[in-house]
Design a protein around this motif. Structure first.
Motif, short mmCIF file in Angstrom:
data_model
loop_
_atom_site.label_atom_id
_atom_site.label_comp_id
_atom_site.label_asym_id
_atom_site.label_seq_id
_atom_site.Cartn_x
_atom_site.Cartn_y
_atom_site.Cartn_z
N THR A 15 1.05 -1.28 -0.21
CA THR A 15 -0.17 -0.08 0.00
C THR A 15 1.02 1.10 -0.03
O THR A 15 1.51 1.34 0.90
CB THR A 15 -1.04 0.01 1.31
OG1 THR A 15 -1.80 -1.07 1.17
CG2 THR A 15 -1.65 1.36 1.18
N LEU B 33 1.18 5.57 -1.74
CA LEU B 33 1.11 6.83 -2.95
C LEU B 33 2.32 7.09 -3.61
O LEU B 33 3.32 7.17 -3.24
CB LEU B 33 0.79 7.84 -2.11
CG LEU B 33 0.08 9.10 -3.00
CD1 LEU B 33 -1.18 9.54 -2.83
CD2 LEU B 33 0.99 10.29 -3.03
N ILE C 157 -2.82 5.98 -6.39
CA ILE C 157 -2.85 5.28 -4.95
C ILE C 157 -3.06 3.91 -4.86
O ILE C 157 -3.99 3.26 -5.95
CB ILE C 157 -4.08 5.88 -4.06
CG1 ILE C 157 -3.91 7.44 -3.87
CG2 ILE C 157 -4.44 4.97 -2.71
CD1 ILE C 157 -5.10 7.96 -3.29
N VAL D 275 -3.63 0.37 -2.97
CA VAL D 275 -4.22 -0.26 -1.68
C VAL D 275 -4.10 -1.95 -1.88
O VAL D 275 -4.97 -2.39 -3.03
CB VAL D 275 -5.51 0.20 -1.51
CG1 VAL D 275 -6.05 -0.54 0.01
CG2 VAL D 275 -5.53 1.72 -1.32
N TRP E 91 -6.39 2.18 -6.68
CA TRP E 91 -7.70 2.91 -6.26
C TRP E 91 -7.87 4.11 -7.24
O TRP E 91 -7.31 5.14 -7.24
CB TRP E 91 -7.44 3.28 -4.81
CG TRP E 91 -8.54 4.27 -4.25
CD1 TRP E 91 -8.30 5.79 -4.28
CD2 TRP E 91 -9.95 4.11 -4.20
NE1 TRP E 91 -9.44 6.13 -3.54
CE2 TRP E 91 -10.57 5.27 -3.70
CE3 TRP E 91 -10.57 2.77 -4.32
CZ2 TRP E 91 -12.05 5.19 -3.66
CZ3 TRP E 91 -11.87 3.13 -4.18
CH2 TRP E 91 -12.41 4.07 -3.80
N GLY F 284 -6.08 10.51 -6.51
CA GLY F 284 -4.79 10.27 -6.59
C GLY F 284 -4.18 11.70 -6.92
O GLY F 284 -2.80 11.68 -7.30
N GLU F 285 -4.83 12.73 -7.11
CA GLU F 285 -4.48 14.25 -7.57
C GLU F 285 -3.68 14.57 -6.38
O GLU F 285 -3.97 15.71 -5.66
CB GLU F 285 -5.58 14.97 -7.75
CG GLU F 285 -6.15 14.55 -8.93
CD GLU F 285 -5.40 14.93 -10.44
OE1 GLU F 285 -4.29 16.08 -10.54
OE2 GLU F 285 -5.76 14.59 -11.40
N TYR F 286 -2.59 14.32 -6.07
CA TYR F 286 -1.77 14.76 -4.77
C TYR F 286 -1.20 16.02 -4.98
O TYR F 286 -1.03 16.56 -4.07
CB TYR F 286 -0.51 13.73 -4.80
CG TYR F 286 0.61 13.93 -3.84
CD1 TYR F 286 0.15 13.70 -2.67
CD2 TYR F 286 1.91 14.16 -4.29
CE1 TYR F 286 1.29 13.78 -1.28
CE2 TYR F 286 3.03 14.25 -3.13
CZ TYR F 286 2.48 14.44 -1.80
OH TYR F 286 3.29 14.37 -0.94
N VAL G 47 -2.69 12.74 3.18
CA VAL G 47 -2.80 11.25 2.70
C VAL G 47 -2.83 10.35 4.06
O VAL G 47 -3.83 9.68 4.04
CB VAL G 47 -1.87 11.02 1.85
CG1 VAL G 47 -1.74 9.49 1.41
CG2 VAL G 47 -1.83 11.93 0.50
N VAL G 48 -2.14 10.82 5.03
CA VAL G 48 -2.04 10.06 6.11
C VAL G 48 -3.44 10.19 6.98
O VAL G 48 -4.02 9.13 7.55
CB VAL G 48 -0.78 10.55 7.15
CG1 VAL G 48 -0.75 9.88 8.35
CG2 VAL G 48 0.56 10.03 6.46
N LEU H 88 -6.08 8.50 4.64
CA LEU H 88 -5.93 7.39 4.28
C LEU H 88 -5.38 6.36 5.17
O LEU H 88 -5.22 5.01 4.94
CB LEU H 88 -5.63 7.08 2.83
CG LEU H 88 -6.37 7.62 1.85
CD1 LEU H 88 -5.93 7.73 0.47
CD2 LEU H 88 -7.85 6.99 1.82
N ASP H 89 -4.45 6.89 6.00
CA ASP H 89 -3.59 6.18 6.81
C ASP H 89 -2.66 5.45 6.10
O ASP H 89 -2.49 4.14 6.16
CB ASP H 89 -4.39 5.28 8.02
CG ASP H 89 -3.47 4.81 8.99
OD1 ASP H 89 -2.27 4.94 9.10
OD2 ASP H 89 -3.90 4.07 9.59
N ILE H 90 -2.20 5.88 4.93
CA ILE H 90 -1.20 5.25 4.00
C ILE H 90 0.27 5.68 4.41
O ILE H 90 0.18 7.22 4.68
CB ILE H 90 -1.38 5.53 2.49
CG1 ILE H 90 -2.58 4.62 1.95
CG2 ILE H 90 0.08 5.48 1.83
CD1 ILE H 90 -2.93 5.07 0.53
N ARG H 91 1.20 4.93 4.67
CA ARG H 91 2.42 5.32 5.21
C ARG H 91 3.59 5.18 4.35
O ARG H 91 4.85 5.41 4.75
CB ARG H 91 2.57 4.54 6.62
CG ARG H 91 1.59 4.61 7.63
CD ARG H 91 1.40 3.64 8.74
NE ARG H 91 0.15 3.68 9.43
CZ ARG H 91 0.16 3.49 10.58
NH1 ARG H 91 1.10 2.62 11.19
NH2 ARG H 91 -0.84 3.26 11.32
#
Lengths: 299, 299
Positions: free
Chosen positions: A124, A126, A138, A140, A145, A153-155, A236-237, A240-243
């Motif tokens: 998982t 980004l 993104i 997952v 995603w 995903g438009e970071y 993002v964190v 989504l809690d993506i690390r």
């Protein structure tokens, strides 16, 4: 056997490749005609070059911009205005006779990393592609995603202003103040480096070399970009809690200079986290990520 | 038959309920002891009150705060410091003999809306719970998106500063400038209303009534909150392409006052979108959402 074809629609070049076993095995490319019907013709010709005659294939195409809900065309593509509102997917399917799926260019690059690159280390993450602008994708649990309409995903347009207040907040190309892109795209980093050094022709690799050598002016450019990337990553964190943040695109080479400022900022910004919770790494597939990921859209 | 028990851990009250057919059929509650071992004792007693003796049950618990990666305890809970680092899940499982799962309080409220409330209209949405602070939960295709460590959905700490630059950016309780929460929580809206009207005792319902009647000072409070909520929602749209925002918590009642400013801001902020792309709606389950969603964690 059904062949897999990837298309990478760029503002200047159209790249087409047949993909097998995670590698581009046949390639073809041409200039991008900025006219919809002509682009379809060129793509049809390029696709036929890479696929053996009379053998079945599917097409995945990575396109910059924002899709409509049915992902049939491109609603808003700032660098490819001739695509706005065009039925890209059905037309391409009609002329080639193949099943076609579209994906945002940064999203398919993320999918490529998931299948053949960084996904071996991180299920998982980004992916942020840093170039003229900043895109993102993104992943997952190994899957892309895409969101309701393929626009996820438009970071680059997350708000990074919180990292810089009460400084003056510059306007983004999208018209909004404070987007991450205005602080950390390769073009904006270069621009800032030129302003701060007073050298109007200096490029990013030279700035990066100086920063690695300890030059404080050059270092300040990457520190600021890292802080902005960290502010975006904090959103993002939080959401989504993506690390894991993987940096790709032309500026993936500066990950050593921005890693610390990114993680420092996220840890300060997101309560209860520590430095060990995060990874900032670089993409490994380079220029082939677009073709590989596009071809993987239907796999 | 295995009974389903929901626990809602609040800063002042512990609520426990047995849930069947989407309804709380038996309830029990008590004050929250701000001591971990005593809280476990009280919860064990409350759970036994709602479940028939010797019949099997599972427990879901909604807890404010941020979990560790294994979701065993609560790493950071600003209003329940006595929970920090405690093994809440295993201990509760040990004393009750039941399988236990934890969820963030706003996330379980979102899960409840997904199963029994707004989910009937929207398969994918973000629930924002607006009270003293702002929490959030993300539902994708009817499922709760918890993230790597159960921390996803922290809508209140997205950066909303971009909607207010170059104004002064106030500090959030988390220590960071510009979080959405500092503009749009119920407590901050009330505070701003008191400052702007010069009436130190006015409450949110009265402010809302005045705004509905056209009072420009009262209206300005909700316009600003809406703009902040819209800036936060724009990050959600950019990252996830989620298009439905459901407002819950104590301030769900003001959705009529913030809907337009939210959608106006998102449309201005996210290129290529129109007003019709978005929905802002209110949660319908009220105070039972926490219990219902917690009980659904293991369903």
């Amino acid at each position: 056997m059904v062949h897999r074809v990837g298309i990478d629609v760029g503002g200047t070049r159209l790249k087409v490749g047949r993909v097998a076993d995670g590698k581009v095995v046949v390639r073809a490319s041409d200039d991008t005609p900025h006219h919809f019907d002509r682009m379809i013709e060129v793509l049809d010709r390029l696709v036929r070059k890479v696929v053996p005659e009379d053998e079945p294939f599917t097409i995945g195409a990575g396109v910059p911009g924002v899709f409509d809900a049915e992902i049939t065309g491109v609603v808003d593509s700032p660098n490819l205005r001739f695509l706005d509102g065009q039925p890209l997917r059905p037309r391409l399917a009609e002329v080639t006779g193949a099943e076609v799926r579209l994906g945002n260019d940064a999203s398919v690059a993320a999918l490529a990393e998931a299948r053949y690159g960084k996904g071996r280390e991180y299920p998982t993450f980004l992916l942020a592609t840093i170039g003229t602008g900043i895109g993102g994708g993104i992943i997952v649990d190994g899957q892309l995603w895409e969101g309701v309409g393929g626009m996820a995903g438009e970071y680059g347009h997350l708000c990074a202003a919180g990292a810089f207040v009460p400084d003056e907040i510059p306007l983004c190309g999208c018209g909004h103040p404070g987007c991450l892109e205005v602080y950390a795209s390769a073009s904006r980093m270069t621009e800032r480096g030129r302003q701060r050094t007073g050298e109007p022709d200096i490029h990013l690799p030279e700035l990066a070399e100086r920063a690695r050598g300890g030059d404080p002016v050059a270092k300040s450019v990457f520190d600021d970009a890292g802080r902005a990337l960290g502010e975006g990553f904090a959103q993002v964190v939080h959401l989504l809690d993506i690390r894991v943040l993987v940096l790709g695109g032309g500026a993936g080479a500066i990950v050593d200079l921005v890693r610390e400022p990114i993680i420092d900022h996220v840890v300060g910004r997101c309560a209860g986290r520590t430095h060990g919770d995060y990874k900032v790494d670089r993409a490994i597939l380079g220029n082939d990520a677009g073709l590989l990921g596009a071809a993987a859209l239907l796999a």
